[in-house]
Design an enzyme around this catalytic site. Structure first.
Site, PDB file in Angstrom:
ATOM      1  N   GLU A   1      43.715   9.507  56.847  1.00 57.48           N
ATOM      2  CA  GLU A   1      42.940  10.711  56.528  1.00 57.48           C
ATOM      3  C   GLU A   1      42.990  11.057  55.042  1.00 57.48           C
ATOM      4  O   GLU A   1      41.993  11.513  54.471  1.00 57.48           O
ATOM      5  CB  GLU A   1      43.422  11.897  57.374  1.00 57.48           C
ATOM      6  CG  GLU A   1      43.028  11.825  58.849  1.00 57.48           C
ATOM      7  CD  GLU A   1      43.860  10.852  59.679  1.00 57.48           C
ATOM      8  OE1 GLU A   1      44.890  10.349  59.160  1.00 57.48           O
ATOM      9  OE2 GLU A   1      43.494  10.584  60.836  1.00 57.48           O
TER      10      GLU A   1
ATOM     11  N   HIS B   1      44.890  17.801  70.427  1.00 58.84           N
ATOM     12  CA  HIS B   1      43.429  17.645  70.425  1.00 58.84           C
ATOM     13  C   HIS B   1      42.738  18.990  70.614  1.00 58.84           C
ATOM     14  O   HIS B   1      41.567  19.023  70.975  1.00 58.84           O
ATOM     15  CB  HIS B   1      42.978  16.684  71.532  1.00 58.84           C
ATOM     16  CG  HIS B   1      43.489  15.297  71.359  1.00 58.84           C
ATOM     17  ND1 HIS B   1      44.739  14.914  71.790  1.00 58.84           N
ATOM     18  CD2 HIS B   1      42.951  14.207  70.768  1.00 58.84           C
ATOM     19  CE1 HIS B   1      44.937  13.641  71.486  1.00 58.84           C
ATOM     20  NE2 HIS B   1      43.864  13.191  70.862  1.00 58.84           N
TER      21      HIS B   1
END
Ligand SMILES: Cc1ncc(C[n+]2csc(CCOP(=O)(O)OP(=O)(O)O)c2C)c(N)n1
Ligand SMILES: [Mg+2]
Length: 737
Positions: A467, A537
């Site tokens: 990322e 999530h």
């Protein structure tokens, strides 16, 4: 792979006193190199004096790193190649054309300091016309950006026509001067300690994968503040550790020797210019002054070790070499040094007269001064609604559909847009697509489906699972004038990119005093209510980002807003965090007809979802449909009329709409999905309490998630996240207060 090791003793050119060329440098160039090295050292000495006299506020020296810096500067071209130097690269910057006076302006924090206008410490270089890109203080965060810069340059040189600004364009492109050279090189440097940072390895991987023309220069002085190299780097040699990377040219050189260093750089530059891949120059240097003026190396380095280093001092060794070779005699050396001293004295005198930046300027350049995404220029109407086949209802699209359509429209309109991230491509092995063996993926939520097939794999591609690299590379590309629209697959995994977002992306325009900007769009799937998403999530956390100056944060609750806000995000000239609620991607709530390719919503403009007179509810994202459900029940059952405000953009936010509503209802509830304490609603509630105190008939209330993580078991998730019934009860209680 090619590797060259140079004997660490000072090289002797052709070996003859009469030699005209020394590792490719003429006698005049050698004198010039010495002048630059000496100037660099004397600037450090002057700054140290000025710091002791409290005329400057910080000092970071480039002492011991002068030879490799000058060598790199002579081998590369300012204003043609691109540079991401680190704080020890004073000699490099002087060689590229930065003036000593400009360096002293940094020290005094002058308004006219061209690198930052008094905003950054000295030795944080930024000189746009020389292509020296603004540097920050986190060790190593420049490296991924250098990779992105090289990628941007390559993209631009391959698409030079398509990236022209179309006449009449009213977007960020008007303010981005894109240029590139077919054989340009990007230089990036770092210390030996910094090679321990994960971003360094991500950058090497990306550069090797893309065969990018980047020169990584590790200036190894054997220490990172007090930590010696054998404690920092397994085996003590960074060259050994990186030697397995494919497509690289490797050099290991005595960086106190200007000629050997120049030869190494010449080979590295040639390799990169030929497009063969990146190069790695491991340069052994010394650090004769402590880490900085705040450090005293005698606390951890004995005299004997420091004495050993002093024997390799690049300035004295080069001076002796010039004398020994008969290139300069004592008189010549004295003359040169006198000239440098006079130049520096004049520069210091002038810099001490310079005015500091004005306090009123501190808010300048957090955002683009040219493009205001909250202005009416970004306020357009949806195109006429197309009818569906049954000719009764318009065809409505999900948020996922309209985000995909907006990306497609914008990519058609603007060739500078590139899209990358994890899994965003249709299929990296393109032949499968060509042979029609597979349909393609286009993102784990399929938001980018079909874009690679339509626009090609140089515009839509998968990144490694990293990322920080996604955001860092995007930042480098945007610095070159591209518009990267990158995806972070789940908000819960944005944290490796936090340094790049918080300390780089959002600071670049401000810290360079508008010298550089990087309007990246980061699309992020966020939020819960997934029944099974669990802790990794489902989280929110938007207030961590709205807390960052220099960043726009938007969070749409329905398809039409997603389309309009995404287009504004892409066309504006600021970094934008675009939060997409996963639960809303395909919800039946908030579907809308395709609004056409020009539909935009300005940032900072809320939508009143329903008008009311008894209570104001301020919310956004997936709480909007839940609050609407609660408000409708309240009206049905109690006759209480709620005014429901969907903020849509969180930074900036629409204070005027909130204030007007609370003035009417005299009651305010802030509702959000993130955890209650320290959350986004705290700021809104505090602002209402502060500015609208006289208007209130009740305390400002908040409804939000419990102060814990989101759990997997749906019963637990329901208990943690705010539900319609929680909202209903809070609204009812507040209305009756
Ligand atoms: C991410 C980060 N961590 C820590 C620091 C504090 N710091 C500044 S310089 C430095 C040492 C760097 O050593 P090295 O990379 O070898 O470069 P050198 O200063 O020796 O040239 C540290 C720990 C920082 N600036 N950034
Ligand atoms: Mg070091």
């Amino acid at each position: 792979m090619a590797t060259t090791k140079t004997d660490p003793k000072l090289s002797v050119g052709s070996g003859s006193r009469k030699a005209k060329v020394y590792e490719g440098l003429s006698r005049e160039q050698l004198i010039q190199a010495y002048r630059l090295m000496y100037t660099s050292r004397r600037i450090d000495d002057r700054e140290i004096l000025l710091k002791r006299q409290q005329k400057i506020y910080f000092q970071m020296s480039g002492a011991g790193h002068e030879a490799v810096g000058v060598a790199a500067g002579l081998a590369l071209k300012p204003g043609y190649d691109w540079f991401y130097p680190y704080y020890r690269d004073r000699a490099l910057c002087l060689t590229l054309g930065v003036e000593p006076y400009q360096m002293f302006l940094q020290g005094v924090g002058a308004a006219d300091d061209p690198s930052s206008g008094g905003r950054q410490m000295p030795s944080h270089w930024s000189y746009p016309s020389l292509h020296i890109v603004t540097q920050s203080s986190p060790t190593g965060s420049q490296i991924l950006q250098a990779v992105g810069c090289a990628e941007g340059g390559r993209y631009l040189s391959r698409r030079s026509k398509g990236t022209d600004v179309p006449s009449g364009a009213t977007d960020y492109r008007q303010f981005k001067n894109v240029s590139s050279q077919r054989d340009e090189v990007t230089y990036v440097s770092l210390g030996d300690g910094t090679s321990s940072e994960g971003e360094f390895w991500e950058a090497l991987n990306a550069a090797a994968l893309g065969k990018l023309p980047v020169i990584f220069c590790v200036e190894d002085n054997g220490y990172a503040i007090s930590v010696p190299v054998e404690v920092q780097t397994a085996g003590g040699s960074i060259s050994r550790l990186v030697s397995g990377f494919p497509n690289f040219h490797f050099e290991e050189v005595d960086g106190t020797d200007p000629m050997a260093s120049y030869a190494a750089f010449q080979r590295a530059v040639k390799y990169c210019r030929q497009g063969l891949g990146p190069a790695f120059v491991h340069s052994h240097v010394i650090r004769p002054y402590s880490h900085s003026l705040s450090d005293d190396e005698r606390l951890y380095r004995p005299e004997s070790e420091r004495e050993r280093d002093a024997q390799r001092d690049p300035v004295t060794r080069t001076q002796l070499y010039l004398l020994r070779e008969g290139i300069l005699d004592d008189k010549g050396i004295n003359q040169l040094e006198k000239e440098v001293e006079a130049e520096l004295q004049a520069a210091v005198d002038r810099a001490l007269e310079a005015l500091p930046a004005a306090p009123e300027s501190v808010m300048n350049f957090l955002f683009s001064p040219d493009v205001d995404p909250s202005s009416s220029a970004f306020d357009t109407q949806p195109a006429v609604v197309e009818a569906s086949s049954d000719a009764k209802k318009p065809t409505t699209k999900t948020m996922a559909d309209l985000i995909n359509a907006t990306l497609r429209d914008e990519m058609k309109r603007d060739e500078r847009i590139v899209i990358f991230g994890e899994d965003v491509a249709d299929c990296s092995r393109e032949e499968y697509l060509r042979q029609k063996l597979v349909k393609g993926k286009g993102g784990v939520f399929k938001l980018t489906f079909g874009l690679q097939c339509e626009f090609g794999n140089d515009r839509v591609f998968n990144s490694p699972l990293a990322e920080a690299a996604i955001v860092g590379r995007a930042t480098g590309m945007a610095t070159r004038g591209l518009k990267p629209v990158v995806e972070i697959q789940f908000f819960d995994y944005i944290w490796p990119a936090m340094m790049q977002i918080r300390d780089e992306l959002c600071t670049i325009r401000w810290r360079s005093n508008n010298g550089f900007s990087c309007p990246v769009v980061i699309r992020v799937a966020i939020g819960g209510y997934l029944t099974g998403g669990a802790i990794y999530h489902s989280q929110c956390g938007e207030s961590i980002f709205t807390h960052i100056p220099g960043l726009r944060v938007v969070f749409p609750s329905n398809s039409l807003d997603a389309a309009g806000l995404l287009r504004t995000a892409i066309r504006c000239d600021d970094p934008v965090l675009f939060l997409e609620h996963k639960r809303l991607y395909r919800e039946s709530y908030g579907r809308a007809a395709y609004p056409g390719p020009e539909y935009m919503i300005p940032f900072g403009k809320a939508r009143i979802v329903q008008h009311g007179t008894d209570l104001t509810v301020i919310t956004y994202g997936a709480v909007v449909p839940r609050a609407l459900q609660a408000a409708q029940k309240l009206e049905r059952e109690q006759g209480i009329k709620v005014e429901l405000i969907d903020l849509r953009s969180l930074s900036p936010f629409d204070w005027d709409t909130i204030a007007a509503s609370v003035a009417k209802t005299n009651r305010a509830l802030v509702a959000y999905e993130d955890t209650l304490s320290w959350g986004y609603g705290a700021e809104i509630a505090a602002r209402i309490a502060d500015k609208l105190f006289d208007q209130l008939d009740a305390p400002v209330r908040r409804v939000a998630a419990k102060d814990t993580f989101v759990a997997y078991q749906p019963i637990l998730e329901d208990a943690i996240l705010p539900q319609p019934n929680d909202l209903y009860l809070a609204m009812k209680e507040l209305a009756k207060y």
